[in-house]
Design a protein around this motif. Sequence first.
Motif, PDB file in Angstrom:
ATOM      1  N   VAL A 140       7.045   8.639  -3.062  1.00 46.31           N
ATOM      2  CA  VAL A 140       5.735   8.064  -3.405  1.00 46.31           C
ATOM      3  C   VAL A 140       5.456   6.935  -2.420  1.00 46.31           C
ATOM      4  O   VAL A 140       6.157   5.941  -2.409  1.00 46.31           O
ATOM      5  CB  VAL A 140       5.713   7.517  -4.844  1.00 46.31           C
ATOM      6  CG1 VAL A 140       4.338   6.948  -5.174  1.00 46.31           C
ATOM      7  CG2 VAL A 140       6.097   8.604  -5.837  1.00 46.31           C
ATOM      8  N   TRP A 141       4.435   7.129  -1.597  1.00 48.21           N
ATOM      9  CA  TRP A 141       4.129   6.145  -0.560  1.00 48.21           C
ATOM     10  C   TRP A 141       3.223   5.058  -1.106  1.00 48.21           C
ATOM     11  O   TRP A 141       2.106   5.322  -1.543  1.00 48.21           O
ATOM     12  CB  TRP A 141       3.457   6.833   0.624  1.00 48.21           C
ATOM     13  CG  TRP A 141       4.384   7.692   1.410  1.00 48.21           C
ATOM     14  CD1 TRP A 141       4.774   8.963   1.123  1.00 48.21           C
ATOM     15  CD2 TRP A 141       5.052   7.343   2.622  1.00 48.21           C
ATOM     16  NE1 TRP A 141       5.638   9.422   2.066  1.00 48.21           N
ATOM     17  CE2 TRP A 141       5.825   8.455   3.009  1.00 48.21           C
ATOM     18  CE3 TRP A 141       5.067   6.195   3.419  1.00 48.21           C
ATOM     19  CZ2 TRP A 141       6.610   8.455   4.161  1.00 48.21           C
ATOM     20  CZ3 TRP A 141       5.844   6.201   4.564  1.00 48.21           C
ATOM     21  CH2 TRP A 141       6.608   7.310   4.930  1.00 48.21           C
ATOM     22  N   GLY A 142       3.713   3.813  -1.052  1.00 46.02           N
ATOM     23  CA  GLY A 142       2.921   2.657  -1.406  1.00 46.02           C
ATOM     24  C   GLY A 142       2.568   1.873  -0.149  1.00 46.02           C
ATOM     25  O   GLY A 142       2.903   2.272   0.971  1.00 46.02           O
ATOM     26  N   ALA A 143       1.895   0.744  -0.329  1.00 50.30           N
ATOM     27  CA  ALA A 143       1.499  -0.071   0.822  1.00 50.30           C
ATOM     28  C   ALA A 143       2.720  -0.559   1.605  1.00 50.30           C
ATOM     29  O   ALA A 143       2.682  -0.645   2.841  1.00 50.30           O
ATOM     30  CB  ALA A 143       0.668  -1.261   0.350  1.00 50.30           C
ATOM     31  N   TYR A 144       3.802  -0.877   0.905  1.00 51.72           N
ATOM     32  CA  TYR A 144       5.020  -1.349   1.582  1.00 51.72           C
ATOM     33  C   TYR A 144       5.572  -0.273   2.505  1.00 51.72           C
ATOM     34  O   TYR A 144       5.853  -0.523   3.681  1.00 51.72           O
ATOM     35  CB  TYR A 144       6.066  -1.742   0.541  1.00 51.72           C
ATOM     36  CG  TYR A 144       7.426  -2.073   1.121  1.00 51.72           C
ATOM     37  CD1 TYR A 144       7.686  -3.324   1.657  1.00 51.72           C
ATOM     38  CD2 TYR A 144       8.442  -1.117   1.139  1.00 51.72           C
ATOM     39  CE1 TYR A 144       8.926  -3.626   2.202  1.00 51.72           C
ATOM     40  CE2 TYR A 144       9.678  -1.403   1.682  1.00 51.72           C
ATOM     41  CZ  TYR A 144       9.920  -2.656   2.197  1.00 51.72           C
ATOM     42  OH  TYR A 144      11.149  -2.942   2.753  1.00 51.72           O
ATOM     43  N   GLU A 145       5.739   0.938   1.986  1.00 52.32           N
ATOM     44  CA  GLU A 145       6.314   2.026   2.773  1.00 52.32           C
ATOM     45  C   GLU A 145       5.414   2.405   3.948  1.00 52.32           C
ATOM     46  O   GLU A 145       5.893   2.642   5.067  1.00 52.32           O
ATOM     47  CB  GLU A 145       6.567   3.240   1.871  1.00 52.32           C
ATOM     48  CG  GLU A 145       7.647   3.049   0.832  1.00 52.32           C
ATOM     49  CD  GLU A 145       7.203   2.242  -0.384  1.00 52.32           C
ATOM     50  OE1 GLU A 145       8.082   1.803  -1.151  1.00 52.32           O
ATOM     51  OE2 GLU A 145       5.966   2.057  -0.560  1.00 52.32           O
ATOM     52  N   LEU A 146       4.105   2.463   3.696  1.00 55.25           N
ATOM     53  CA  LEU A 146       3.171   2.773   4.776  1.00 55.25           C
ATOM     54  C   LEU A 146       3.208   1.709   5.868  1.00 55.25           C
ATOM     55  O   LEU A 146       3.111   2.020   7.058  1.00 55.25           O
ATOM     56  CB  LEU A 146       1.747   2.889   4.221  1.00 55.25           C
ATOM     57  CG  LEU A 146       1.399   4.182   3.478  1.00 55.25           C
ATOM     58  CD1 LEU A 146       0.061   4.031   2.766  1.00 55.25           C
ATOM     59  CD2 LEU A 146       1.351   5.360   4.443  1.00 55.25           C
TER      60      LEU A 146
END
Length: 280
Positions: A140-146
């Motif tokens: 699950v891609w969140g702002a942190y991972e992106l």
Amino acid sequence: MIYPKYGEAFRKLRLQHRLSLADFEHLGIAKSTLSHFENGKNMLAFDKLDMALQEMHTSLQDYALLVNNLQPDYFVIQFHKIEKAYLKKDYSTLKTIYQNSVDYPDKETYYIGLSAKSFYAPLNAEECASVERFLEGIKVWGAYELSIFTSTLENLNLNFVKQVMEEFWSYIDSFLSILEYRTLVMRAIVRVSFRLIDQNDKETAKDLVDNSRKILMPGDTSNRIMLRFIEGYWEHAFEDEIRGKKQMRQVLHILKVIEAPDLRRIFLSHYNRRMKNAQQ
């Protein structure tokens, strides 16, 4: 890598809607699977997560906001500092962020440090491998991972980067409703496109540019400007140098008119490199 914040946010929503673990079984999500997800032992497949959220009449945008609220504001602030320092070529600030983060025992902070370093110095093989292992585990891609991906992708293996970008298109509709996500994805598209074009990967770059139009929304002026420059960059490299040069110069002029000197400086450096490559 598993992050409890996703499961914690989901559990909070489930309890708020007074649903039990068994209430999601008709979606093909076993009670044990959901329990492990909520306790940070595994990740829920993106399609399953989307269906489960719909069951609670909750959008991915609302879920993302809840997840980010569980994340200390420190991470958001640091990424804003990194992007600002990158645009201004403020290497001193980037080095400070790296030095303050890289030895931190928290791995999430460590990757922020690597994100800062990637804008002023190449990541070494061990650092690149660490980032790639981290990104491989994202469900699950969140702002942190992106933000991690967007900041470090110029240092990562290009085939790995292309693989990640392909995954984005499988759930790109979920990004459309979140401006912050759209902006991060467009930054990634721009940076990957420069790499592909500079390495003469004409077809992959063209597909990426064409697909990027899917994330444009009516008010995304800055994203449209960046995409316009990339289209000119591609045109100059592979089709018509005169037309491509004209299009890039138009974008540089627009950035000057709207007083965006930092972004213009970055694009001007790419423009100058394209002109130099064309002369060789």
